[in-house]
Design a protein around this motif. Structure first.
Motif, mmCIF file in Angstrom:
data_model
loop_
_atom_site.group_PDB
_atom_site.id
_atom_site.type_symbol
_atom_site.label_atom_id
_atom_site.label_comp_id
_atom_site.label_asym_id
_atom_site.label_seq_id
_atom_site.Cartn_x
_atom_site.Cartn_y
_atom_site.Cartn_z
ATOM 1 N N PRO A 1 -1.743 10.811 -8.505
ATOM 2 C CA PRO A 1 -0.937 12.223 -7.881
ATOM 3 C C PRO A 1 -0.629 12.037 -6.560
ATOM 4 N N THR B 1 1.958 20.885 -19.169
ATOM 5 C CA THR B 1 0.441 21.246 -19.230
ATOM 6 C C THR B 1 -0.184 19.946 -18.503
ATOM 7 N N GLU B 2 -1.457 19.987 -18.453
ATOM 8 C CA GLU B 2 -2.327 18.839 -17.738
ATOM 9 C C GLU B 2 -2.630 17.800 -18.348
ATOM 10 N N GLN B 3 -2.105 18.003 -19.835
ATOM 11 C CA GLN B 3 -2.609 16.785 -20.831
ATOM 12 C C GLN B 3 -1.928 15.495 -20.503
ATOM 13 N N ASP C 1 3.816 17.674 -11.392
ATOM 14 C CA ASP C 1 3.079 18.257 -12.419
ATOM 15 C C ASP C 1 3.152 17.622 -13.864
ATOM 16 N N ALA D 1 2.829 14.507 -16.598
ATOM 17 C CA ALA D 1 1.953 13.418 -16.781
ATOM 18 C C ALA D 1 2.064 12.068 -16.097
#
Length: 192
Positions: free
Chosen positions: A58, A22-24, A85, A87
């Motif tokens: 990133p 996830t992007e969390q 992707d 974290a």
């Protein structure tokens, strides 16, 4: 004892390599717990040769991805883009000088083993805290060392992307104990 619920450390039996995140983000205190757990691994002569580069930018993650490959025969063509992707991507390293200073040339191998134990601690702690990760060995070590300005005496043992996973994966099957154990000498069965 057939059920993993009978074991004292459930994370050992629940840990699965996962590659979809996830992007969390990971809270700093959780990340600190992961890194502290890694540093509690045993090491030859307590030399603690592990070092960790935590990457959350990133652009840097993408640069690292361009130094991965999917296998020996891919010749670097199949980058593992899923890594970006996560974290964070933890570049697990071994400062070989520490262990060699105490044990001589044999310390090179021991330092790598010690750092592998640290990565295992990190991954098990991630599982226990509801995170997921994967140990990635398909890398161009020299390219990553150049990108991250890692000195020659430090080896990279792998990338460890960590994050909250969207995958629902079950642990893979393992070889039966009777195939991997011996009793007092090699090829003498411990289990019948």
């Amino acid at each position: 004892m057939n059920s993993k619920s009978n074991y004292a450390i459930p994370a050992i039996f629940e840990r699965v390599s996962k590659r979809k995140f996830t992007e969390q983000p990971i809270a700093p205190e959780i990340l600190e717990q992961l890194l502290l757990a890694a540093t509690r691994a045993p090491s030859s002569g307590n030399m603690q040769p592990w070092e960790f580069i935590v990457i959350d930018e990133p652009a840097t993650k993408l640069e690292i991805v361009r130094s991965t490959y999917s296998g020996y025969f891919s010749k670097g063509k199949n980058y593992q883009y899923w890594i970006a992707d996560a974290a964070v991507v933890i570049v697990a390293c071994t400062n070989v000088k520490r262990t060699v200073a105490r044990y001589g040339p044999a310390g090179k191998e021991w330092a790598l083993i010690d750092s592998a134990a640290a990565v295992q601690n990190l991954l098990l702690t991630a599982t226990a805290l509801g995170l997921s990760g994967c140990w990635v060995g398909g890398i161009n070590e020299q390219a990553i060392k150049t990108t991250l300005q890692i000195p020659d005496y430090v080896r990279i043992i792998g990338l460890v992307p960590i994050g909250y996973s969207v995958e629902d994966a079950s642990p893979k099957s393992r070889l039966p104990l009777k195939w991997v154990t011996h009793h007092n000498a090699y090829n003498v069965p411990f289990y019948d």
